[in-house]
Design a protein around this motif. Sequence first.
Motif, PDB file in Angstrom:
ATOM      1  N   THR A 148      32.821 -40.203  48.960  1.00  0.00           N
ATOM      2  CA  THR A 148      33.686 -39.049  48.716  1.00  0.00           C
ATOM      3  C   THR A 148      33.274 -37.934  49.658  1.00  0.00           C
ATOM      4  OG1 THR A 148      33.449 -39.692  46.408  1.00  0.00           O
ATOM      5  CG2 THR A 148      34.654 -37.668  46.852  1.00  0.00           C
ATOM      6  N   TRP A 149      34.282 -37.258  50.274  1.00  0.00           N
ATOM      7  CA  TRP A 149      33.926 -36.163  51.168  1.00  0.00           C
ATOM      8  C   TRP A 149      34.952 -35.043  51.048  1.00  0.00           C
ATOM      9  CZ3 TRP A 149      36.163 -40.699  52.536  1.00  0.00           C
ATOM     10  CH2 TRP A 149      37.373 -40.652  53.251  1.00  0.00           C
ATOM     11  N   GLY A 150      34.503 -33.869  51.367  1.00  0.00           N
ATOM     12  CA  GLY A 150      35.403 -32.712  51.312  1.00  0.00           C
ATOM     13  C   GLY A 150      34.688 -31.484  51.829  1.00  0.00           C
ATOM     14  N   MET A 151      35.423 -30.417  51.954  1.00  0.00           N
ATOM     15  CA  MET A 151      34.873 -29.163  52.472  1.00  0.00           C
ATOM     16  C   MET A 151      33.992 -28.515  51.436  1.00  0.00           C
ATOM     17  SD  MET A 151      34.854 -27.245  55.058  1.00  0.00           S
ATOM     18  CE  MET A 151      34.187 -25.640  55.375  1.00  0.00           C
ATOM     19  N   ASN A 152      32.882 -27.951  51.870  1.00  0.00           N
ATOM     20  CA  ASN A 152      32.018 -27.185  50.979  1.00  0.00           C
ATOM     21  C   ASN A 152      32.633 -25.807  50.791  1.00  0.00           C
ATOM     22  OD1 ASN A 152      30.034 -25.715  49.707  1.00  0.00           O
ATOM     23  ND2 ASN A 152      28.365 -26.593  50.922  1.00  0.00           N
ATOM     24  N   GLN A 153      33.114 -25.546  49.567  1.00  0.00           N
ATOM     25  CA  GLN A 153      33.879 -24.330  49.329  1.00  0.00           C
ATOM     26  C   GLN A 153      33.053 -23.057  49.463  1.00  0.00           C
ATOM     27  OE1 GLN A 153      37.018 -24.546  49.340  1.00  0.00           O
ATOM     28  NE2 GLN A 153      37.055 -26.785  49.170  1.00  0.00           N
ATOM     29  N   SER A 154      31.729 -23.184  49.515  1.00  0.00           N
ATOM     30  CA  SER A 154      30.930 -21.957  49.629  1.00  0.00           C
ATOM     31  C   SER A 154      30.972 -21.387  51.047  1.00  0.00           C
ATOM     32  CB  SER A 154      29.485 -22.233  49.213  1.00  0.00           C
ATOM     33  OG  SER A 154      28.941 -23.226  50.055  1.00  0.00           O
ATOM     34  N   PHE A 155      31.553 -22.108  52.000  1.00  0.00           N
ATOM     35  CA  PHE A 155      31.693 -21.568  53.352  1.00  0.00           C
ATOM     36  C   PHE A 155      32.967 -20.739  53.434  1.00  0.00           C
ATOM     37  CE2 PHE A 155      28.423 -23.287  56.073  1.00  0.00           C
ATOM     38  CZ  PHE A 155      27.884 -24.289  55.286  1.00  0.00           C
ATOM     39  N   PRO A 156      33.044 -19.743  54.345  1.00  0.00           N
ATOM     40  CA  PRO A 156      34.225 -18.877  54.424  1.00  0.00           C
ATOM     41  C   PRO A 156      35.485 -19.665  54.749  1.00  0.00           C
ATOM     42  CG  PRO A 156      32.752 -18.517  56.279  1.00  0.00           C
ATOM     43  CD  PRO A 156      32.010 -19.364  55.325  1.00  0.00           C
ATOM     44  N   VAL A 157      36.581 -19.159  54.196  1.00  0.00           N
ATOM     45  CA  VAL A 157      37.868 -19.796  54.470  1.00  0.00           C
ATOM     46  C   VAL A 157      38.136 -19.690  55.963  1.00  0.00           C
ATOM     47  CG1 VAL A 157      40.362 -19.617  54.071  1.00  0.00           C
ATOM     48  CG2 VAL A 157      38.743 -19.253  52.201  1.00  0.00           C
ATOM     49  N   GLY A 158      38.654 -20.748  56.562  1.00  0.00           N
ATOM     50  CA  GLY A 158      38.965 -20.705  57.986  1.00  0.00           C
ATOM     51  C   GLY A 158      37.904 -21.377  58.835  1.00  0.00           C
ATOM     52  N   THR A 159      36.741 -21.697  58.212  1.00  0.00           N
ATOM     53  CA  THR A 159      35.700 -22.384  58.984  1.00  0.00           C
ATOM     54  C   THR A 159      36.189 -23.743  59.450  1.00  0.00           C
ATOM     55  OG1 THR A 159      34.226 -21.421  57.330  1.00  0.00           O
ATOM     56  CG2 THR A 159      33.239 -22.887  58.961  1.00  0.00           C
ATOM     57  N   ASP A 160      37.082 -24.318  58.605  1.00  0.00           N
ATOM     58  CA  ASP A 160      37.506 -25.683  58.911  1.00  0.00           C
ATOM     59  C   ASP A 160      38.820 -25.737  59.677  1.00  0.00           C
ATOM     60  OD1 ASP A 160      38.927 -26.519  55.640  1.00  0.00           O
ATOM     61  OD2 ASP A 160      39.113 -24.757  56.934  1.00  0.00           O
ATOM     62  N   GLU A 161      39.192 -24.643  60.318  1.00  0.00           N
ATOM     63  CA  GLU A 161      40.455 -24.624  61.050  1.00  0.00           C
ATOM     64  C   GLU A 161      40.544 -25.709  62.110  1.00  0.00           C
ATOM     65  OE1 GLU A 161      41.473 -20.111  61.398  1.00  0.00           O
ATOM     66  OE2 GLU A 161      42.329 -21.211  63.111  1.00  0.00           O
ATOM     67  N   ALA A 162      39.409 -25.929  62.802  1.00  0.00           N
ATOM     68  CA  ALA A 162      39.426 -26.848  63.948  1.00  0.00           C
ATOM     69  C   ALA A 162      39.364 -28.317  63.539  1.00  0.00           C
ATOM     70  CB  ALA A 162      38.266 -26.531  64.882  1.00  0.00           C
ATOM     71  N   TYR A 163      39.031 -28.571  62.257  1.00  0.00           N
ATOM     72  CA  TYR A 163      38.804 -29.966  61.881  1.00  0.00           C
ATOM     73  C   TYR A 163      40.117 -30.736  61.832  1.00  0.00           C
ATOM     74  CZ  TYR A 163      34.494 -27.909  59.907  1.00  0.00           C
ATOM     75  OH  TYR A 163      33.331 -27.232  59.696  1.00  0.00           O
ATOM     76  N   LYS A 164      40.179 -31.805  62.568  1.00  0.00           N
ATOM     77  CA  LYS A 164      41.397 -32.597  62.557  1.00  0.00           C
ATOM     78  C   LYS A 164      41.196 -33.978  61.944  1.00  0.00           C
ATOM     79  CE  LYS A 164      44.201 -29.706  64.513  1.00  0.00           C
ATOM     80  NZ  LYS A 164      43.740 -28.567  63.683  1.00  0.00           N
TER      81      LYS A 164
END
Lengths: 506, 205
Positions: free
Chosen positions: B55-71
């Motif tokens: 199972t994988w997903g974004m760590n919500q404790s990081f600021p919104v927008g950190t994962d913009e580049a992830y494709k």
Amino acid sequence: MGESSLQMDSERLKFALPVDSELKATELRIFSVAKPHMRTFHLSWIGFFACFVSTFAAPPLLPVIRDNLNLTATDIGNAGIASVSGAVFARLAMGTACDLFGPRLASASLIFLTAPAVYLSSIASSATSFLLVRFFTGFSLATFVSTQFWMSSMFSARVVGSANGVAAGWGNLGGGATQLIMPLVYDLIRDIGATQFTAWRIAFFIPALFQTLSAFAILIFGQDLPAGNFRRLQKSGEKPKDKLSKVFYHGLTNYRGWILALTYGYCFGVELTVDNIIAEYFYDRFNLKLHTAGIIAATFGLANLFSRPAGGVLSDILARRFGMRGRLWGLWVVQTLGGVLCVILGRVGSLGASITVMIAFSFFVQAACGLTFGIVPFVSRRSLGLISGMTGGGGNVGAVLTQLIFFRGSRYSKETGLFLMGIMIICCTIPICLIYFPQWGGMFFGPTTKEKITEEDYYLSEWSSTEKEQGYHLASLKFADNSRSERGGKVDSVPTPSDGTPPIHV
Amino acid sequence: MAPRLLAGSLLTFCLLAESCYGTVLFSTLQPTLVVSASPKEGEVLRAGDDKITVTWGMNQSFPVGTDEAYKQVKVKLCYAPISQQDRAWRKTNDDLSKDKTCQFQIIVRPYNSSSQQSFDWMIERDVPTATYFVRAYAYNSDGREVAFGQSTDGQKKTNLFDIQGISGRHASLDVAAGCFSAFSVLSLFGFLFLEKRKAKTSQKS
């Protein structure tokens, strides 16, 4: 199992090739299969080739095997050492067996008895079992000695360097061919549907079957001497049976055998070591595919097609002009250059440069092997097999030492190991300067001038006067006469003394 | 908020600049993904038989927008340090193009920022016996690694599990090896016996 049509009287035998007084061929015709000389030549190099293929069948598949058997770099290193250490003593034993039973029986027996180790490689399941199968398979490399002994028995002094060089070179080719054959066979089996970890196991049946078949061929078609097989000749009285203790004594007390054993460790031993590590070196260092690493690694062993024979031919050419001194100088120069190239190989960083230097290195190191066996047939006549065995065994000791010191575990990277090994090659080649034949000279000194010692004096000193009375030394006498060519280009006719000359300690 | 955005975009810019020079270093990747694997600590699984659920997903404790580049996300099976010991072919290298820690790919999926994703993976038969953990790399549109997450801690000491590989042996192979070996040895003795007989008969004649 000799040909039933052979006449008992050796003078009436007709040969396809020109022969000398010992019935040895004075020419090497590679594309002929005339019996007994050329047929024996082909049987013996093919048998030896099969053994090389089997002994080095594991290295190109190591990237798969190491995962299947959960091997560490130390386990792999130990197995590599084991693969070449068995033959140290096997080669000595083989030399003696050839002296006593003949190369045909000796080599076929060994090949039949080591084939099970190759079959059983397919069921190895741990580091220990892997080490054991590589150890026992490695014994088969003793067929080198029977090959050299056989060639020295079938071919005269003029071409013995070339015959030895081609037979051994084409046998050593197996170490290169296997790097191509095994990945190919493995890929084929995997495409048919087997998983990786099963495919490599099935692949081992190929070298094993090849080995079994060549042993059959040797027993059915081979022959020990131009006149026939040992057993028949011994029973008819034409060839006297020699005593083991005497063969041992005259072989082991000849210091030249020991020096050649040492130096051979740094051409042939190095060749074996590189056969063991080169595929992994290319695979890991340059991130190549298994197949590609195998092809590049193969070029190292495949260079044997030309380089070892070239060494043997060079030895014979130098001997024609400069005699034995030429052979000794040739060996020292070529082997030292091999060491220099090994040092360079350890230093280059790009794939292209690595491949180029490796090919040059392979040429020199293998030519040095050919040059060594241009000298070995002359060290002793009575104990030819044992001297060949000592030299051959020394080659394997060199392989054990270099792998132990430089390529075991994770102490040195493969590049550093190669660099250091090159330095060791240069140092361990220097003892060639110490080899001296009273009748022909050495690297720095000519033949003895105070009291002229002849070839007969040298070779007959291996027989006691009682043995001479019984005529056991006659074969050595003929050989001494034929070896006069080792004096080099400026040979003036010297009267041949018959027995009665005082024994000389060599 | 503004300084955080600035920091975030500065970081992304640095990462992009890095990728323009060719090499991506693992130490520059941010551990922004949360990855977990179903095996418990020390559990032994069998290749070809057992399954792993990742199972994988974004760590919500990081600021919104950190994962913009992830494709894209690639989830991989990686060797634990104990299985890398004395095995240079599994060595960890900070330069990701030379790194050999993670040699088995479990799954590739497009990145989904909103929810956690999971996958059931049947352990393939070519996975060798070793100790493992699971790591996921996030890639940008240039195909370069920009972030990661793993099922173990930073020192790769916790939550490691074992996989038992297949042996590759089969009964038929064992039998064949045995038979051929015996044939080889018996052929030799057969020949020697025949030779002795021939030598005796030729002596008599």
